[in-house]
Structures are given as C-alpha cells and as structure tokens.
Design a protein around this motif. Sequence first.
Motif, short mmCIF file in Angstrom:
data_model
loop_
_atom_site.label_atom_id
_atom_site.label_comp_id
_atom_site.label_asym_id
_atom_site.label_seq_id
_atom_site.Cartn_x
_atom_site.Cartn_y
_atom_site.Cartn_z
N VAL A 91 0.86 -1.18 0.00
CA VAL A 91 0.00 0.00 0.00
C VAL A 91 0.90 1.24 0.00
O VAL A 91 1.46 1.61 1.03
N ASP A 92 1.08 1.81 -1.17
CA ASP A 92 1.97 2.98 -1.28
C ASP A 92 1.20 4.20 -1.81
O ASP A 92 -0.02 4.16 -1.96
N SER A 93 1.93 5.25 -2.13
CA SER A 93 1.28 6.49 -2.56
C SER A 93 0.55 6.32 -3.89
O SER A 93 -0.45 6.99 -4.15
N ASN A 94 1.02 5.41 -4.74
CA ASN A 94 0.32 5.16 -6.01
C ASN A 94 -1.07 4.58 -5.76
O ASN A 94 -2.04 4.95 -6.41
N VAL A 95 -1.14 3.65 -4.81
CA VAL A 95 -2.42 3.03 -4.45
C VAL A 95 -3.36 4.09 -3.87
O VAL A 95 -4.53 4.18 -4.24
N ARG A 96 -2.82 4.91 -2.96
CA ARG A 96 -3.63 5.95 -2.33
C ARG A 96 -4.15 6.95 -3.37
O ARG A 96 -5.32 7.36 -3.33
#
Length: 173
Positions: free
Chosen positions: A23-28
Amino acid sequence: MKRNIIIEPDPILRKTCTPIEKVDSNVRKLMQEMLETMYAAPGIGLAAIQVGILKRLVVIDISKNKEKKEPLFLINPEILEKSENTSIYEEGCLSLPGQFAEIERPAECFLKYLDLNGNQKKLKASGLLSTCIQHEVDHLNGVLFIDYLSKLKKDMIIKKLVKHKKEIEKIIV
Ligand code: ZN
C-alpha cells in the motif's frame, strides 16, 4: 482526476483481480481518483476493475449526507463469514447504467481488509453496507449482479446495454 467507467458488456469486467502487495502512494492516489469518479457518477461503490485496473481495490460511501462524506477504502477485502439470513435490495451498478434488479444476499458479512495505511482491519457489516461490500467484492472476481438473475432477465439487460453503448458511440462520432 476522474477515470472512465467501463460499461457492460466488456470482457475486462469478467477478469479476476490480483491483490495489492504494497500500500503505497500510487495506491492511495488511485483510490482517491476512484472515489472522485464514484462521487461524480454518482454511486455508492466502485471497484478498480470498473476503471480498468485489475487490482483488489474498492471504494464505498453509503452516507446519504452530501455535506459529510464517509468514504471507506477497502484494499484486498476478503469476506470471512456470511450470515444465513438474507436481505433483498434493488441493486444497480455504475457499469450497468440505468439497470436495476432485486438481489437476495446474506444480510450480514464479516470481512478483513487493509486500510489506506496498509493496516489490517476487520469489519462486521449489515444492511445496505453489507450488500454493497458483497457487490463490490464480486466485481473483484469478475462477477456482476446480473449473474444472479435468470438467463432471460440477464440477456434482456445486456441487450439494453449493447443498444445504449451504440447510442453513446454515435454521439461520440
Ligand atoms: Zn457494480
């Protein structure tokens, strides 16, 4: 940025989505865009597959109050238990515009998922939320609510959607 919603019939909607590993910034960022797309539609639930991304991501907001939004972000949701008792809701879907049908599902469900920070969460859902979660988790496995209908009813809805798609194409051309 708003995303385009894929309309049935489309083979993408029948694919199985893969879990998010990190869960990283791309997912967010993607989930914020999904939320924006869902609010604009408007709808109360949207799975990533509906915007063409084959990942196990779902956004939901069943709050009626437009001022105070209550978004729920479900990453890799997994339903662990379903109740024996059922409830019936008239369901629609952003991928099946204008189409509705009464669908019977387990009234309650218990699920685990990761939140936007990657933390493991558990949730017991009932009522509309339970139905909405089950509808969205179905999407992650390539299942649509019309799959619960008789072949006759399902074919009728798909026929209408094909016609609807042709009309949209005409406008675009
Ligand atoms: Zn749907």
